[in-house]
Design a protein around this motif. Structure first.
Motif, PDB file in Angstrom:
ATOM      1  N   ALA A   1      29.770  38.887  37.518  1.00  0.00           N
ATOM      2  CA  ALA A   1      29.977  39.574  36.247  1.00  0.00           C
ATOM      3  C   ALA A   1      30.605  38.620  35.232  1.00  0.00           C
ATOM      4  O   ALA A   1      31.406  37.759  35.583  1.00  0.00           O
ATOM      5  CB  ALA A   1      30.878  40.789  36.444  1.00  0.00           C
ATOM      6  N   THR A   2      30.223  38.761  33.974  1.00  0.00           N
ATOM      7  CA  THR A   2      30.769  37.926  32.917  1.00  0.00           C
ATOM      8  C   THR A   2      32.177  38.385  32.564  1.00  0.00           C
ATOM      9  O   THR A   2      32.426  39.580  32.357  1.00  0.00           O
ATOM     10  CB  THR A   2      29.877  38.004  31.668  1.00  0.00           C
ATOM     11  OG1 THR A   2      28.556  37.591  32.021  1.00  0.00           O
ATOM     12  CG2 THR A   2      30.413  37.121  30.559  1.00  0.00           C
TER      13      THR A   2
ATOM     14  N   GLY B   1      28.979  50.083  34.624  1.00  0.00           N
ATOM     15  CA  GLY B   1      29.740  50.117  33.393  1.00  0.00           C
ATOM     16  C   GLY B   1      31.221  50.381  33.589  1.00  0.00           C
ATOM     17  O   GLY B   1      31.929  50.707  32.629  1.00  0.00           O
ATOM     18  N   LEU B   2      31.718  50.234  34.826  1.00  0.00           N
ATOM     19  CA  LEU B   2      33.131  50.458  35.130  1.00  0.00           C
ATOM     20  C   LEU B   2      33.851  49.125  35.272  1.00  0.00           C
ATOM     21  O   LEU B   2      33.299  48.159  35.799  1.00  0.00           O
ATOM     22  CB  LEU B   2      33.279  51.270  36.425  1.00  0.00           C
ATOM     23  CG  LEU B   2      32.570  52.635  36.471  1.00  0.00           C
ATOM     24  CD1 LEU B   2      32.719  53.247  37.848  1.00  0.00           C
ATOM     25  CD2 LEU B   2      33.126  53.568  35.408  1.00  0.00           C
TER      26      LEU B   2
ATOM     27  N   VAL C   1      36.240  52.467  24.876  1.00  0.00           N
ATOM     28  CA  VAL C   1      37.026  53.124  25.927  1.00  0.00           C
ATOM     29  C   VAL C   1      36.257  52.969  27.218  1.00  0.00           C
ATOM     30  O   VAL C   1      35.080  53.347  27.300  1.00  0.00           O
ATOM     31  CB  VAL C   1      37.270  54.611  25.617  1.00  0.00           C
ATOM     32  CG1 VAL C   1      37.973  55.287  26.793  1.00  0.00           C
ATOM     33  CG2 VAL C   1      38.103  54.751  24.357  1.00  0.00           C
ATOM     34  N   LEU C   2      36.892  52.364  28.231  1.00  0.00           N
ATOM     35  CA  LEU C   2      36.233  52.115  29.508  1.00  0.00           C
ATOM     36  C   LEU C   2      37.029  52.731  30.647  1.00  0.00           C
ATOM     37  O   LEU C   2      38.258  52.858  30.570  1.00  0.00           O
ATOM     38  CB  LEU C   2      36.072  50.612  29.752  1.00  0.00           C
ATOM     39  CG  LEU C   2      35.165  49.844  28.784  1.00  0.00           C
ATOM     40  CD1 LEU C   2      35.217  48.357  29.092  1.00  0.00           C
ATOM     41  CD2 LEU C   2      33.736  50.346  28.859  1.00  0.00           C
ATOM     42  N   ASN C   3      36.293  53.094  31.709  1.00  0.00           N
ATOM     43  CA  ASN C   3      36.928  53.584  32.934  1.00  0.00           C
ATOM     44  C   ASN C   3      37.064  52.434  33.913  1.00  0.00           C
ATOM     45  O   ASN C   3      36.200  51.542  33.976  1.00  0.00           O
ATOM     46  CB  ASN C   3      36.087  54.680  33.589  1.00  0.00           C
ATOM     47  CG  ASN C   3      36.176  55.987  32.820  1.00  0.00           C
ATOM     48  OD1 ASN C   3      36.830  56.049  31.796  1.00  0.00           O
ATOM     49  ND2 ASN C   3      35.501  57.022  33.323  1.00  0.00           N
TER      50      ASN C   3
ATOM     51  N   TYR D   1      38.601  40.901  31.755  1.00  0.00           N
ATOM     52  CA  TYR D   1      38.088  41.946  32.653  1.00  0.00           C
ATOM     53  C   TYR D   1      36.597  41.717  32.898  1.00  0.00           C
ATOM     54  O   TYR D   1      35.921  41.003  32.137  1.00  0.00           O
ATOM     55  CB  TYR D   1      38.330  43.340  32.078  1.00  0.00           C
ATOM     56  CG  TYR D   1      37.581  43.613  30.791  1.00  0.00           C
ATOM     57  CD1 TYR D   1      36.369  44.302  30.786  1.00  0.00           C
ATOM     58  CD2 TYR D   1      38.079  43.164  29.565  1.00  0.00           C
ATOM     59  CE1 TYR D   1      35.694  44.546  29.605  1.00  0.00           C
ATOM     60  CE2 TYR D   1      37.408  43.400  28.379  1.00  0.00           C
ATOM     61  CZ  TYR D   1      36.202  44.094  28.403  1.00  0.00           C
ATOM     62  OH  TYR D   1      35.515  44.334  27.242  1.00  0.00           O
ATOM     63  N   THR D   2      36.100  42.304  33.966  1.00  0.00           N
ATOM     64  CA  THR D   2      34.664  42.306  34.252  1.00  0.00           C
ATOM     65  C   THR D   2      34.214  43.732  34.457  1.00  0.00           C
ATOM     66  O   THR D   2      34.999  44.602  34.845  1.00  0.00           O
ATOM     67  CB  THR D   2      34.333  41.470  35.503  1.00  0.00           C
ATOM     68  OG1 THR D   2      35.021  42.022  36.640  1.00  0.00           O
ATOM     69  CG2 THR D   2      34.732  40.017  35.326  1.00  0.00           C
TER      70      THR D   2
END
Length: 821
Positions: A513-514, A574-575, A544-546, A568-569
């Motif tokens: 993951a980037t 999409g989490l 807004v991310l989980n 973060y990755t």
């Protein structure tokens, strides 16, 4: 029509030199209402050339004009070759009561009646001005071809459709036909066979004395049989607008051929008939208007054997069919030559057509395409070819030494359509005079999917992707290709495919993951019932991310605070699956301090104030993976971050720094630097790296002069001038970095030392050049300059291990951007 118009020019060009030859046919018309892209344009052109139509007195053809019965019989007579007879018949008594003796078409109507080409409309009437329907026009034309007693109207229409007479026209049988559509029908009729009926009423083709089937057009012009030897397309010694032929004579079923001669190519594309014996129909000016192929023994196949052709003495055998031939003429990838010169080019995937043109056992001529064996270089293109480019990836030249573009075949037909990911073969094909012709052959094919099966047979590895089998390339390294050992069962990725479904490059699907960066907007304690975090992103937006919340992993911190800068990755769902606060213990080297930026040496030094930073003796290093941001601070909190390029920060400037981190404790390699300076300014100075070809002093008066530099910059010739009174210590043949003022004039020139001098080798898989054991990555736009000629050349001009070169690298990326040989 466009190509036919060009023919006028080329024929006029050769008229003086080849005055003894027939003047080439110009497929154009004088009709103002016939546009070159109209569906009837080529039909009208041929009818005009054959003197079947002369158009109207106002200079138009009348494409939308309805056809009358009088017009129709005029066309019928001319199609039948009876134009002169119609002139003779105009003095005969009128054949029909409603056609007066002075009527404009009296001769044609009289003749048509006498020859049975029309019977009028009954009661002794002809109705010359009555409009002709689609079915009636078909009936007239079928009658000319020899068809009789067809049921009306469906039998007529059905017979016309069956023989191809209606091609290009779709009308109801009772629709009135106009002259444009009639031209298409008449042009179709010209190429159809003449028929007759035997004594039993059976339909049969009309044949000439030699047994050849006659077509309608054979009645309108002279005909001759020729062996088509070459065109200007495949042999530049053939004048443009002409075709090289040999007269063909049939005796007892065997053709013999006379001496080679040139005839006008007229309306005919003779490239379709290379190596074949044909009947050429010419108009009264001797210009070909139609061709009927006579050769029937033609064999076509795709080569699968490797090698495609083996040789024993003067015998050449095609492995797929065990067909043996002599050293026959060959047109291979558009170049006419002999088989002995190019048989090694014939590889699997080559398409072969063998032609027996003399009716004696054995093949006498070959047409071969897609032949890429032997004398060829293959590359996987890394960069799109742009207008003005001279090379493909600085390896394969696009033009010859005179600047003429090499022919391009395959997936595209011009070099500027070649794109990154294409596979290009450079073919060097010798003709019968041993002149080498360069052809660029392009394959464009990619496949994306998962390898479901790998099969190894000897040295051949076959993989199955999406149900199709592909072979892994196992030859020497291909420029732009890749190591194919990672193509294993279960691996996913994208393959670039060359000829014969051969994979030459494999890009595995990334499973890493980037890493992204953001500012936490609100303090968050991560728990199973509170998995949400609000982030301010570098592009100025918010999201807004989980986090992965069913079981909070250890890669997620327990909490984050408002204003924290986090990396973060995100997983495929999409989490957020990893997160860390930038500047964790042991890796933070600067926090709320000053930074002195040195873009020349790629370092940053930190201190408590601007002076301390610039005087610091502890440098931290910047490389291509270092990430830079500028933070916006409001009321002591980070409210946003924006990306910054290190090369855009002014050299020698000092800025506030929010924080900076290193990748590994104890190693001064910077991973993230976050400036906090609202006054951060970009570096606007331009410092191009150039190769100086000459240095001149230009005098504007007896006492005033300035220095002028002729340079190659990124392969483009330019001139830079120094302001009057500026002294530049510059010598031609060296590389310099120029400092330019706002007017674009040179204020300083710094000699650039090469990163390496000496011989090199190539690492094509990694797009690198190896010098004395050190590998240097090549910039995608690397330029190679020949110091002997001061011109840009390709990488292929460097002979590994023997050509001395100087390598110059980009100070930021470390990649080779300039090579001087």
């Amino acid at each position: 029509m466009k190509n036919l118009k060009k023919l006028i020019a080329v024929v006029l060009t050769f008229a003086l030199v080849f005055s003894a030859m027939a003047v080439g046919f110009a497929a154009t018309t004088p009709f103002t209402d016939v546009k070159s892209d109209a569906p009837y344009a080529s039909a009208v052109a041929r009818l005009y050339a054959l003197n079947i139509t002369n158009g109207n007195t106002d200079g138009t053809y009348g494409v939308d004009q309805p056809v009358t019965r009088a017009m129709m019989v005029v066309f019928v007579n001319r199609l039948s070759g009876y134009r002169d007879l119609a002139q003779m018949a105009k003095n005969d008594p009128p054949a029909f009561k409603d056609v007066p003796k002075n009527y404009w078409a009296i001769g044609d109507i009289n003749l048509a009646a006498k020859l049975g080409l029309t019977h009028g409309v009954g009661n002794g009437m002809f109705a010359p001005e009555e409009k002709v329907t689609y079915a009636e026009a078909l009936g007239f034309l079928l009658n000319v071809l020899g068809y009789k007693n067809l049921s009306w109207p469906y039998g007529v229409v059905a017979q016309a459709q069956e023989i191809g007479l209606t091609s290009g026209v779709s009308l109801g049988y009772n629709d009135v036909i106009n002259r444009g559509n009639l031209a298409i029908l008449m042009n179709n009729a010209l190429d159809l066979n003449l028929v007759t009926y035997d004594s039993y009423g059976n339909l049969q083709d009309v044949k000439d004395a030699s047994g050849n089937v006659k077509t309608l057009i054979s009645k309108l012009g002279s005909s001759a049989n020729y062996l088509v030897v070459a065109t200007n397309t495949v042999d530049s010694t053939v004048p443009a607008g002409y075709v090289a032929v040999q007269p063909a004579n049939l005796n007892y079923g065997v053709y013999s051929f006379g001496a080679q001669q040139y005839i006008s190519s007229g309306l005919v594309d003779f490239n379709k008939y290379l190596g074949e014996v044909v009947t050429v129909i010419s108009d009264k000016s001797g210009n070909p208007v139609a061709v009927t192929p006579l050769t029937t023994d033609i064999k076509t196949f795709t080569v699968t054997a490797n090698p495609g052709v083996t040789v024993s003495g003067a015998t050449y055998t095609f492995g797929d069919n065990s067909i043996a031939v002599g050293n026959i003429p060959v047109v291979i990838d558009g170049v006419k030559t002999t088989l002995s010169a190019v048989y090694q080019n014939i590889d699997p995937g080559s398409k072969v057509t063998l032609i027996n043109n003399d009716n004696v056992t054995g093949y006498d001529y070959a047409i071969i395409t897609d032949a890429t064996g032997n004398w060829s270089q293959m590359i996987v293109v890394q960069n799109d070819v742009k207008p003005g480019d001279s090379y493909i990836d600085n390896r394969i030249a696009i033009n010859d030494s005179n600047g003429n573009p090499y022919p391009v075949q395959g997936a595209v037909t011009k070099a500027t359509d070649i794109k990154a990911g294409d596979v290009v073969y450079q073919l060097n094909i010798p003709d019968y005079n041993k002149t080498v012709h360069t052809i660029l052959y392009v394959v464009r094919q990619t496949v994306t999917g998962t390898v479901t099966q790998v099969t190894k047979t000897g040295t051949t590895t076959t993989v199955t992707i999406n149900g199709t089998n592909y072979t892994l390339y196992n030859g020497s390294q291909i420029p732009g290709g890749s190591d194919l050992t990672s193509v294993t069962a279960g691996s996913s990725g994208t393959a670039i495919v060359a000829k014969n479904n051969t994979i030459v490059k494999w890009t595995a699907t990334s499973t890493t993951a980037t890493t992204k960066y953001a500012v936490v907007k609100y303090s968050t304690l991560f728990m199973w019932n509170n998995p949400i975090v609000s982030l301010a992103l570098p592009d100025g937006s918010s999201t807004v991310l989980n986090v992965v919340y069913d079981n909070i992993p250890s890669s997620i911190p327990a909490s984050v605070n408002a204003g924290d800068i986090v990396s973060y990755t995100v997983n495929s769902n999409g989490l957020i699956d990893t997160m860390s606060v930038v500047g964790t213990a042991g890796t933070t080297v600067a926090n709320n301090v000053y930074a002195y930026v040195d873009t020349t040496d790629n370092i940053i030094k930190f201190g408590s104030d601007a002076t301390a930073a610039s005087n610091s003796t502890t440098p931290y290093y910047v490389n291509s993976s270092t990430v830079f941001f500028n933070a916006t601070i409001s009321n002591g909190q980070v409210t946003g971050i924006t990306p910054v390029k290190f090369t855009d920060v002014a050299n020698g400037s000092t800025h506030n720094v929010y924080l900076a981190t290193i990748s590994t404790s104890g190693v001064r390699q910077l991973s993230v630097v976050v400036f906090a300076d609202p006054n951060l300014t970009a570096n606007t100075s331009v410092q191009p790296m150039v190769y100086v070809t000459s240095v001149s002093t230009v005098y504007t008066s007896s006492t005033t002069s300035y220095t002028s530099l002729s340079v190659l910059e990124n392969g483009v010739a330019k001139t830079y001038n120094a302001p009057a009174g500026t002294t530049l210590n510059v010598t031609a043949g060296n590389v310099y970095t120029l400092t330019l003022n706002a007017s674009g004039n040179v204020t300083a020139a710094t000699l650039v030392s090469p990163a390496y001098s000496g011989t090199v080798s190539f690492d094509y898989i990694n797009n690198a050049i190896v010098a004395n054991g050190t590998s240097y990555l090549l910039d995608p736009n690397v330029v190679v300059i020949d110091s002997a000629t001061n011109t840009q050349v390709g990488l292929s001009s460097i002979v590994a291990g023997s050509t001395p070169v100087k390598l110059y690298t980009n100070s930021t990326t470390g990649k080779v951007v300039l090579i001087v040989k």
